[in-house]
Design a protein around this motif. Structure first.
Motif, PDB file in Angstrom:
ATOM      1  N   ILE A 176       0.994  -1.305  -0.152  1.00 56.39           N
ATOM      2  CA  ILE A 176      -0.068   0.079   0.047  1.00 56.39           C
ATOM      3  C   ILE A 176       0.893   1.225   0.012  1.00 56.39           C
ATOM      4  CG2 ILE A 176      -1.929   1.158   1.123  1.00 56.39           C
ATOM      5  CD1 ILE A 176      -2.568  -1.567   0.154  1.00 56.39           C
ATOM      6  N   SER A 177       0.445   2.129  -0.734  1.00 53.94           N
ATOM      7  CA  SER A 177       1.439   3.392  -0.867  1.00 53.94           C
ATOM      8  C   SER A 177       0.354   4.765  -0.765  1.00 53.94           C
ATOM      9  CB  SER A 177       2.126   3.446  -2.250  1.00 53.94           C
ATOM     10  OG  SER A 177       2.768   4.385  -2.382  1.00 53.94           O
ATOM     11  N   ILE A 178       0.949   5.552   0.111  1.00 54.49           N
ATOM     12  CA  ILE A 178       0.448   7.095   0.391  1.00 54.49           C
ATOM     13  C   ILE A 178       1.468   7.964   0.026  1.00 54.49           C
ATOM     14  CG2 ILE A 178      -0.642   8.288   1.809  1.00 54.49           C
ATOM     15  CD1 ILE A 178      -2.010   6.077   3.103  1.00 54.49           C
ATOM     16  N   THR A 179       1.253   8.728  -0.787  1.00 53.19           N
ATOM     17  CA  THR A 179       2.274   9.979  -0.982  1.00 53.19           C
ATOM     18  C   THR A 179       1.571  11.432  -0.572  1.00 53.19           C
ATOM     19  OG1 THR A 179       3.112   8.941  -3.086  1.00 53.19           O
ATOM     20  CG2 THR A 179       3.452  11.280  -2.838  1.00 53.19           C
ATOM     21  N   LEU A 180       2.514  11.843   0.327  1.00 56.47           N
ATOM     22  CA  LEU A 180       2.286  13.366   0.730  1.00 56.47           C
ATOM     23  C   LEU A 180       3.305  14.459   0.233  1.00 56.47           C
ATOM     24  CD1 LEU A 180       1.933  11.941   4.235  1.00 56.47           C
ATOM     25  CD2 LEU A 180       0.088  12.617   2.818  1.00 56.47           C
ATOM     26  N   ARG A 181       2.795  15.512  -0.084  1.00 55.84           N
ATOM     27  CA  ARG A 181       3.696  16.397  -0.778  1.00 55.84           C
ATOM     28  C   ARG A 181       3.456  17.888  -0.024  1.00 55.84           C
ATOM     29  NH1 ARG A 181       2.054  17.601  -6.715  1.00 55.84           N
ATOM     30  NH2 ARG A 181       3.012  15.931  -7.145  1.00 55.84           N
ATOM     31  N   CYS A 182       4.821  18.329   0.208  1.00 52.63           N
ATOM     32  CA  CYS A 182       4.802  19.675   0.976  1.00 52.63           C
ATOM     33  C   CYS A 182       5.889  20.247   0.289  1.00 52.63           C
ATOM     34  CB  CYS A 182       5.167  19.332   2.465  1.00 52.63           C
ATOM     35  SG  CYS A 182       6.953  18.809   2.759  1.00 52.63           S
ATOM     36  N   SER A 183       6.210  21.583   0.792  1.00 50.30           N
ATOM     37  CA  SER A 183       7.329  22.584   0.185  1.00 50.30           C
ATOM     38  C   SER A 183       8.426  22.742   1.159  1.00 50.30           C
ATOM     39  CB  SER A 183       6.518  24.057   0.090  1.00 50.30           C
ATOM     40  OG  SER A 183       5.929  24.557   1.241  1.00 50.30           O
ATOM     41  N   LEU A 184       8.375  21.902   2.401  1.00 47.51           N
ATOM     42  CA  LEU A 184       9.640  21.980   3.434  1.00 47.51           C
ATOM     43  C   LEU A 184      10.811  21.414   2.652  1.00 47.51           C
ATOM     44  CD1 LEU A 184       7.629  20.783   6.350  1.00 47.51           C
ATOM     45  CD2 LEU A 184       8.564  23.254   6.114  1.00 47.51           C
ATOM     46  N   GLN A 232      -1.780   5.012   9.708  1.00 46.94           N
ATOM     47  CA  GLN A 232      -1.190   5.650  10.727  1.00 46.94           C
ATOM     48  C   GLN A 232       0.122   6.228  10.711  1.00 46.94           C
ATOM     49  OE1 GLN A 232      -1.127   2.160  13.598  1.00 46.94           O
ATOM     50  NE2 GLN A 232      -3.083   2.033  13.563  1.00 46.94           N
ATOM     51  N   ALA A 233       0.904   5.598   9.969  1.00 47.62           N
ATOM     52  CA  ALA A 233       2.243   6.312   9.450  1.00 47.62           C
ATOM     53  C   ALA A 233       1.888   7.572   8.737  1.00 47.62           C
ATOM     54  CB  ALA A 233       3.242   5.374   8.602  1.00 47.62           C
ATOM     55  N   ALA A 234       1.260   7.652   7.734  1.00 50.67           N
ATOM     56  CA  ALA A 234       0.601   8.783   7.169  1.00 50.67           C
ATOM     57  C   ALA A 234       0.395   9.824   7.816  1.00 50.67           C
ATOM     58  CB  ALA A 234      -0.156   8.415   5.973  1.00 50.67           C
ATOM     59  N   LEU A 235      -0.542   9.433   8.570  1.00 45.94           N
ATOM     60  CA  LEU A 235      -1.200  10.592   9.482  1.00 45.94           C
ATOM     61  C   LEU A 235       0.086  11.215  10.340  1.00 45.94           C
ATOM     62  CD1 LEU A 235      -4.328   8.921  10.561  1.00 45.94           C
ATOM     63  CD2 LEU A 235      -4.150  10.967   9.169  1.00 45.94           C
ATOM     64  N   ALA A 236       0.917  10.350  10.951  1.00 43.20           N
ATOM     65  CA  ALA A 236       2.087  10.876  11.664  1.00 43.20           C
ATOM     66  C   ALA A 236       2.777  12.018  10.836  1.00 43.20           C
ATOM     67  CB  ALA A 236       2.824   9.557  12.016  1.00 43.20           C
ATOM     68  N   ALA A 248       0.530  19.346   4.516  1.00 38.35           N
ATOM     69  CA  ALA A 248       0.749  18.280   3.649  1.00 38.35           C
ATOM     70  C   ALA A 248      -0.441  17.959   2.512  1.00 38.35           C
ATOM     71  CB  ALA A 248       1.020  16.796   4.230  1.00 38.35           C
ATOM     72  N   GLU A 249      -0.096  18.016   1.172  1.00 38.65           N
ATOM     73  CA  GLU A 249      -1.215  17.421   0.158  1.00 38.65           C
ATOM     74  C   GLU A 249      -1.037  16.069   0.058  1.00 38.65           C
ATOM     75  OE1 GLU A 249      -2.187  18.647  -4.566  1.00 38.65           O
ATOM     76  OE2 GLU A 249      -0.329  19.497  -3.454  1.00 38.65           O
ATOM     77  N   ARG A 250      -2.165  15.419   0.481  1.00 36.25           N
ATOM     78  CA  ARG A 250      -2.212  13.857  -0.018  1.00 36.25           C
ATOM     79  C   ARG A 250      -2.554  13.777  -1.419  1.00 36.25           C
ATOM     80  NH1 ARG A 250      -4.269   9.014   3.634  1.00 36.25           N
ATOM     81  NH2 ARG A 250      -3.658  10.403   5.252  1.00 36.25           N
ATOM     82  N   ILE A 251      -1.555  13.480  -2.367  1.00 34.76           N
ATOM     83  CA  ILE A 251      -1.854  13.280  -3.757  1.00 34.76           C
ATOM     84  C   ILE A 251      -1.920  11.761  -4.101  1.00 34.76           C
ATOM     85  CG2 ILE A 251      -0.380  15.340  -3.982  1.00 34.76           C
ATOM     86  CD1 ILE A 251       2.058  13.554  -5.141  1.00 34.76           C
ATOM     87  N   THR A 252      -1.684  10.916  -3.560  1.00 34.14           N
ATOM     88  CA  THR A 252      -1.990   9.573  -4.086  1.00 34.14           C
ATOM     89  C   THR A 252      -2.270   8.621  -2.893  1.00 34.14           C
ATOM     90  OG1 THR A 252       0.300   8.828  -4.092  1.00 34.14           O
ATOM     91  CG2 THR A 252      -0.695   9.546  -6.183  1.00 34.14           C
ATOM     92  N   ALA A 253      -3.087   7.443  -3.136  1.00 30.42           N
ATOM     93  CA  ALA A 253      -3.248   6.709  -2.046  1.00 30.42           C
ATOM     94  C   ALA A 253      -3.609   5.460  -2.882  1.00 30.42           C
ATOM     95  CB  ALA A 253      -4.100   6.742  -1.226  1.00 30.42           C
TER      96      ALA A 253
END
Length: 260
Positions: A176-184, A232-236, A248-253
Protein backbone atom coordinates in the motif's frame (compact mmCIF):
# COMPACT_ATOMS: atom_id res chain seq x y z
CA UNK A 1 11.83 -1.26 6.91
CA UNK A 2 11.97 -4.55 8.78
CA UNK A 3 11.91 -7.47 6.32
CA UNK A 4 8.76 -9.60 6.32
CA UNK A 5 7.82 -12.97 4.91
CA UNK A 6 7.10 -11.30 1.59
CA UNK A 7 7.10 -13.01 -1.79
CA UNK A 8 10.13 -11.49 -3.46
CA UNK A 9 11.38 -11.13 -7.02
CA UNK A 10 14.52 -10.04 -8.83
CA UNK A 11 14.83 -8.69 -12.36
CA UNK A 12 17.78 -9.23 -14.68
CA UNK A 13 17.91 -6.77 -17.60
CA UNK A 14 20.24 -8.28 -20.18
CA UNK A 15 21.77 -6.26 -22.99
CA UNK A 16 24.84 -4.29 -23.99
CA UNK A 17 22.51 -1.77 -25.63
CA UNK A 18 21.02 -0.84 -22.25
CA UNK A 19 24.41 -0.46 -20.58
CA UNK A 20 25.68 1.69 -23.45
CA UNK A 21 22.72 4.04 -23.16
CA UNK A 22 21.55 3.34 -26.69
CA UNK A 23 18.37 1.71 -25.40
CA UNK A 24 16.45 3.20 -22.47
CA UNK A 25 14.91 0.42 -20.42
CA UNK A 26 11.13 0.76 -20.06
CA UNK A 27 10.47 -2.67 -18.62
CA UNK A 28 11.48 -2.18 -14.99
CA UNK A 29 8.65 0.21 -14.00
CA UNK A 30 6.02 -1.95 -15.69
CA UNK A 31 7.28 -5.15 -14.08
CA UNK A 32 7.57 -3.58 -10.61
CA UNK A 33 4.04 -2.19 -10.70
CA UNK A 34 2.45 -5.35 -12.08
CA UNK A 35 4.23 -7.62 -9.60
CA UNK A 36 3.24 -5.43 -6.67
CA UNK A 37 -0.35 -5.73 -7.83
CA UNK A 38 -0.25 -9.48 -7.26
CA UNK A 39 1.64 -9.28 -3.98
CA UNK A 40 5.15 -9.94 -5.30
CA UNK A 41 7.78 -7.42 -4.22
CA UNK A 42 10.52 -6.60 -6.71
CA UNK A 43 13.44 -6.07 -4.36
CA UNK A 44 16.43 -6.17 -6.72
CA UNK A 45 17.17 -5.36 -10.36
CA UNK A 46 20.45 -5.77 -12.23
CA UNK A 47 21.52 -4.63 -15.68
CA UNK A 48 24.16 -6.95 -17.11
CA UNK A 49 25.96 -7.35 -20.46
CA UNK A 50 25.62 -10.07 -23.09
CA UNK A 51 28.45 -12.08 -21.54
CA UNK A 52 27.71 -15.78 -20.88
CA UNK A 53 29.62 -16.14 -17.61
CA UNK A 54 27.92 -13.09 -16.11
CA UNK A 55 24.44 -14.15 -17.20
CA UNK A 56 24.90 -17.69 -15.91
CA UNK A 57 26.31 -16.55 -12.57
CA UNK A 58 23.60 -13.93 -12.08
CA UNK A 59 20.74 -16.31 -12.88
CA UNK A 60 22.10 -18.91 -10.47
CA UNK A 61 22.64 -16.42 -7.67
CA UNK A 62 19.28 -14.70 -7.89
CA UNK A 63 17.36 -17.94 -8.45
CA UNK A 64 18.72 -19.20 -5.14
CA UNK A 65 17.82 -16.05 -3.22
CA UNK A 66 14.42 -14.90 -4.51
CA UNK A 67 10.98 -16.44 -4.85
CA UNK A 68 10.85 -15.47 -8.52
CA UNK A 69 13.39 -14.26 -11.07
CA UNK A 70 12.54 -12.47 -14.31
CA UNK A 71 14.87 -11.75 -17.20
CA UNK A 72 14.36 -9.45 -20.17
CA UNK A 73 16.31 -9.44 -23.41
CA UNK A 74 18.46 -11.80 -25.40
CA UNK A 75 15.96 -14.33 -26.80
CA UNK A 76 15.80 -13.12 -30.41
CA UNK A 77 17.36 -14.55 -33.60
CA UNK A 78 20.78 -12.86 -33.65
CA UNK A 79 24.20 -14.07 -32.54
CA UNK A 80 24.15 -12.06 -29.32
CA UNK A 81 20.79 -13.47 -28.22
CA UNK A 82 22.27 -15.93 -25.74
CA UNK A 83 19.90 -15.77 -22.76
CA UNK A 84 18.21 -19.11 -23.46
CA UNK A 85 21.55 -20.94 -23.65
CA UNK A 86 22.78 -19.24 -20.50
CA UNK A 87 19.59 -20.03 -18.60
CA UNK A 88 19.93 -23.68 -19.58
CA UNK A 89 23.53 -23.71 -18.40
CA UNK A 90 22.61 -21.96 -15.15
CA UNK A 91 19.91 -24.53 -14.38
CA UNK A 92 22.05 -27.48 -15.46
CA UNK A 93 19.91 -28.71 -18.37
CA UNK A 94 20.29 -29.20 -22.10
CA UNK A 95 18.76 -26.95 -24.75
CA UNK A 96 17.35 -27.84 -28.15
CA UNK A 97 14.51 -27.12 -30.58
CA UNK A 98 11.23 -27.53 -28.68
CA UNK A 99 8.41 -28.98 -30.82
CA UNK A 100 5.62 -26.70 -29.62
CA UNK A 101 7.78 -23.59 -29.90
CA UNK A 102 8.71 -24.65 -33.43
CA UNK A 103 5.07 -25.22 -34.33
CA UNK A 104 4.11 -21.73 -33.17
CA UNK A 105 6.93 -20.16 -35.15
CA UNK A 106 6.11 -22.12 -38.29
CA UNK A 107 2.48 -20.99 -38.18
CA UNK A 108 3.48 -17.39 -37.51
CA UNK A 109 5.98 -17.16 -40.36
CA UNK A 110 3.73 -19.03 -42.76
CA UNK A 111 0.94 -16.57 -42.04
CA UNK A 112 3.39 -13.69 -42.44
CA UNK A 113 4.69 -14.97 -45.77
CA UNK A 114 8.22 -15.20 -44.37
CA UNK A 115 10.77 -18.00 -44.38
CA UNK A 116 11.63 -19.68 -41.09
CA UNK A 117 15.39 -19.69 -41.60
CA UNK A 118 18.21 -20.84 -39.31
CA UNK A 119 18.31 -17.52 -37.46
CA UNK A 120 14.61 -17.64 -36.68
CA UNK A 121 14.88 -21.26 -35.62
CA UNK A 122 17.09 -20.08 -32.76
CA UNK A 123 13.95 -18.74 -31.10
CA UNK A 124 12.54 -22.28 -30.88
CA UNK A 125 15.48 -23.47 -28.78
CA UNK A 126 14.18 -23.98 -25.23
CA UNK A 127 15.90 -25.50 -22.17
CA UNK A 128 14.85 -29.04 -21.35
CA UNK A 129 11.94 -29.18 -18.91
CA UNK A 130 10.98 -25.52 -19.36
CA UNK A 131 7.38 -24.34 -19.74
CA UNK A 132 6.62 -21.97 -22.60
CA UNK A 133 5.50 -18.39 -21.98
CA UNK A 134 3.02 -17.26 -24.62
CA UNK A 135 3.90 -14.46 -27.00
CA UNK A 136 0.70 -13.22 -28.64
CA UNK A 137 2.58 -10.45 -30.47
CA UNK A 138 5.22 -12.25 -32.53
CA UNK A 139 4.80 -15.94 -31.56
CA UNK A 140 8.40 -16.60 -30.40
CA UNK A 141 7.83 -17.80 -26.82
CA UNK A 142 9.62 -17.04 -23.64
CA UNK A 143 9.92 -19.79 -21.04
CA UNK A 144 9.88 -20.60 -17.35
CA UNK A 145 12.42 -22.97 -15.88
CA UNK A 146 12.31 -23.48 -12.13
CA UNK A 147 11.57 -20.07 -10.64
CA UNK A 148 13.18 -18.20 -13.56
CA UNK A 149 10.95 -16.50 -16.15
CA UNK A 150 12.75 -15.58 -19.38
CA UNK A 151 11.04 -12.87 -21.39
CA UNK A 152 11.66 -10.70 -24.44
CA UNK A 153 13.24 -7.27 -24.11
CA UNK A 154 10.92 -5.44 -26.52
CA UNK A 155 8.49 -3.68 -24.14
CA UNK A 156 5.28 -4.51 -26.02
CA UNK A 157 6.18 -8.21 -26.20
CA UNK A 158 7.48 -8.32 -22.62
CA UNK A 159 4.26 -6.76 -21.35
CA UNK A 160 2.15 -9.35 -23.15
CA UNK A 161 4.32 -12.14 -21.75
CA UNK A 162 4.19 -10.80 -18.20
CA UNK A 163 0.43 -10.32 -18.32
CA UNK A 164 0.16 -14.02 -19.14
CA UNK A 165 2.51 -14.97 -16.31
CA UNK A 166 0.85 -12.96 -13.54
CA UNK A 167 -2.10 -15.33 -12.89
CA UNK A 168 0.38 -18.18 -12.29
CA UNK A 169 2.27 -16.38 -9.51
CA UNK A 170 1.53 -17.03 -5.85
CA UNK A 171 1.89 -13.64 -4.21
CA UNK A 172 1.55 -12.27 -0.72
CA UNK A 173 0.01 -9.01 0.41
CA UNK A 174 0.41 -6.12 -2.06
CA UNK A 175 2.18 -2.97 -0.93
CA UNK A 176 0.00 0.00 0.00
CA UNK A 177 1.40 3.43 -0.88
CA UNK A 178 0.41 6.92 0.26
CA UNK A 179 2.20 10.00 -1.06
CA UNK A 180 2.23 13.34 0.74
CA UNK A 181 3.57 16.53 -0.83
CA UNK A 182 4.87 19.62 0.95
CA UNK A 183 7.18 22.58 0.33
CA UNK A 184 9.53 22.07 3.27
CA UNK A 185 13.22 21.44 2.50
CA UNK A 186 14.45 17.92 3.21
CA UNK A 187 16.88 19.22 5.81
CA UNK A 188 13.99 20.35 8.01
CA UNK A 189 12.09 17.10 7.63
CA UNK A 190 14.97 14.65 7.96
CA UNK A 191 15.21 14.36 11.75
CA UNK A 192 11.49 13.91 12.30
CA UNK A 193 11.16 11.51 9.39
CA UNK A 194 13.99 9.43 10.77
CA UNK A 195 12.22 9.23 14.12
CA UNK A 196 9.04 8.05 12.41
CA UNK A 197 10.99 5.40 10.51
CA UNK A 198 12.21 4.07 13.85
CA UNK A 199 8.72 4.20 15.32
CA UNK A 200 7.21 2.31 12.36
CA UNK A 201 9.81 -0.36 11.45
CA UNK A 202 7.24 -2.24 9.35
CA UNK A 203 6.64 0.80 7.11
CA UNK A 204 8.95 2.24 4.45
CA UNK A 205 9.41 6.03 4.33
CA UNK A 206 10.86 7.76 1.27
CA UNK A 207 11.67 11.42 0.58
CA UNK A 208 11.88 12.67 -3.02
CA UNK A 209 12.63 16.36 -3.73
CA UNK A 210 11.82 18.00 -7.05
CA UNK A 211 11.55 21.41 -8.66
CA UNK A 212 8.30 22.22 -10.46
CA UNK A 213 7.91 25.14 -12.87
CA UNK A 214 6.96 27.40 -9.99
CA UNK A 215 8.23 25.97 -6.71
CA UNK A 216 10.29 23.43 -4.79
CA UNK A 217 8.38 20.41 -3.47
CA UNK A 218 9.12 17.25 -1.54
CA UNK A 219 7.08 14.07 -1.97
CA UNK A 220 7.06 11.85 1.10
CA UNK A 221 6.04 8.29 0.29
CA UNK A 222 4.77 5.90 2.96
CA UNK A 223 4.63 2.23 1.95
CA UNK A 224 3.78 -1.03 3.69
CA UNK A 225 1.69 -4.18 3.57
CA UNK A 226 -0.74 -3.36 6.39
CA UNK A 227 -3.26 -0.67 5.32
CA UNK A 228 -3.94 0.41 8.91
CA UNK A 229 -0.26 0.84 9.74
CA UNK A 230 0.36 2.75 6.50
CA UNK A 231 -2.53 5.08 7.27
CA UNK A 232 -1.27 5.63 10.84
CA UNK A 233 2.23 6.38 9.54
CA UNK A 234 0.85 8.78 6.90
CA UNK A 235 -1.12 10.64 9.57
CA UNK A 236 2.08 10.88 11.62
CA UNK A 237 3.90 12.38 8.64
CA UNK A 238 1.08 14.88 8.15
CA UNK A 239 1.42 15.82 11.81
CA UNK A 240 5.19 16.27 11.42
CA UNK A 241 4.73 18.57 8.44
CA UNK A 242 2.06 20.55 10.28
CA UNK A 243 4.31 20.95 13.34
CA UNK A 244 7.02 22.32 11.05
CA UNK A 245 4.68 25.00 9.75
CA UNK A 246 3.49 23.55 6.44
CA UNK A 247 0.50 21.63 5.13
CA UNK A 248 0.71 18.19 3.53
CA UNK A 249 -1.15 17.53 0.31
CA UNK A 250 -2.14 13.90 -0.03
CA UNK A 251 -1.78 13.29 -3.76
CA UNK A 252 -1.98 9.48 -4.07
CA UNK A 253 -3.23 6.55 -2.10
CA UNK A 254 -2.79 3.31 -3.97
CA UNK A 255 -3.88 -0.12 -2.83
CA UNK A 256 -3.58 -2.66 -5.65
CA UNK A 257 -5.58 -5.83 -5.41
CA UNK A 258 -3.70 -9.12 -5.16
CA UNK A 259 -4.58 -11.96 -7.47
CA UNK A 260 -3.17 -15.25 -8.52
Amino acid sequence: MTPSASVTAALIIIGNEVLSGRTHDKNLPYIAEKLNGVGVRLTEARVIPDIPDIIIRTVRELSANFTYVFTTGGIGPTHDDITADCAAEAMGVAIDIEPEALRRLEIHYQNSGLEINEARLRMARIPSGATLIDNPISAAPGFRIGNVHVMAGVPKIMQAMLDGILPTLKGGRPMISITLRCSLPEGRIAEGLGALANAYPDVDFGSYPAWTKTAFQVSLVVRGEDPDRVEQAALAVEGLIRDLGDTAERITASAPTASG
